[in-house]
Design a protein around this motif. Structure first.
Motif: not given
Length: 307
Positions: A147, A149, A179
């Motif tokens: 992940q 952002f 995200e």
């Protein structure tokens, strides 16, 4: 009873809170100095408030539906329960505080051998559970979660997903940021995310990684057991595990201190469900990729149980 819980995440803290309220002496062993899972999307249905007192300060956004971009077709999945976008680290600390208020003791110490002097030991120490290894149990199957952002306000009420082999790529609006991430097999997850970002002119900055466990691994032991990610309890279609873990924790509490009965009840609850939802997910991906016209354009589901 004198109880040791290894791991101060959602599952461990929840168990400690409930067991301490029941009058047991509870010690939580946590290897990190700062409590809070950092690598997690924190998408949890509002069913969460059936387990813990509601706290709106944990919520960054709420989600009503998901768009799934199959080749040749976009499907919309509406959720029967609203999905909360949470800060997972804050959720961990919130439940840990409930446990401490109830009388549980949190000890910052990494466990390298099974703790002695306790009537019961519960491993709630995550996907790479030390407790599981010390019991010489097999590991669950793993997928890679990645992940990152992107700054920018976005409070849309839907998530977007792109199926890829062995998983999917996602976009989640989190209020003050967005995200992006991928869940897929460990060897190719990064390449899939890189390819997606190149096609969509996205820059990966601050990439984080975590393993996501799948399976059901519970020891046949009267004094030591596993719960949560340590037992491989993640949903086959999304990788999420909070509601499944808390449900398993309640099964443990209902059958405490009989860990063998807990194992039987856990298998009754999750054994068929894991097989069933894995099959449904595989069929859905196959149809979306190969015969998209067979898929309904819209469908409503329970995001926790895929019903």
């Amino acid at each position: 009873m004198n109880i040791a819980i290894i791991g101060c995440g959602v599952t461990g803290s929840y168990l400690a809170w409930k067991l301490a309220l029941s009058g047991h002496r509870v010690t939580i062993f946590e290897k990190k100095q700062t409590i809070g899972k950092q690598v997690c999307s924190g998408l949890v249905s509002e069913r969460l408030w059936n387990f813990i007192p509601e706290d709106e300060s944990l919520i960054e956004n709420s989600i009503d539906f998901a768009k799934i971009y199959f080749p040749g077709k976009t499907a919309t999945v509406n959720f029967k329960q609203k999905i909360l976008v949470l800060n997972h680290a804050k959720l961990d600390r919130y439940i840990a505080h409930l446990a401490e208020k109830a009388g549980a003791k949190i000890v910052r110490r990494e466990i390298k051998t099974l703790p002695e002097g306790f009537d019961r030991v519960i491993g709630a120490d995550g996907a790479l559970s030390t407790t599981r290894k010390l019991l010489n149990l097999e590991d669950p199957k793993f997928k890679q979660g990645l992940q990152f952002f992107v700054k920018g306000k976005n409070s849309e009420n839907f998530v977007e997903t792109w199926p890829v082999e062995s998983g999917f790529i996602w976009k989640i609006p989190r209020g003050n940021e967005v995200e992006y991430g991928v869940m897929s097999d460990m060897k190719t997850a990064r390449k899939k995310l890189d390819d997606f970002c190149r096609k969509n002119s996205l820059k990966i900055d601050g990439l984080q990684a975590a393993l996501i466990p799948f399976g059901l691994i519970v020891p046949d032991n009267e004094a030591i057991t596993l719960c949560g990610d340590a037992a491989g309890l993640a949903k086959p279609w999304s990788g999420g595990g909070v509601i499944w873990s808390l449900t398993a924790a309640d099964i443990l509490l209902e059958n405490f201190p009989d860990f063998r009965k807990y194992k039987r009840k856990l298998k009754m609850k999750f054994g068929f469900k894991i097989w069933q939802t894995s099959l449904i997910t595989a069929v859905g991906y196959f149809l979306g990729k190969n015969i998209p016209w067979l898929l309904p354009k819209q469908r409503e589901i329970d995001s926790d149980w895929l019903t």
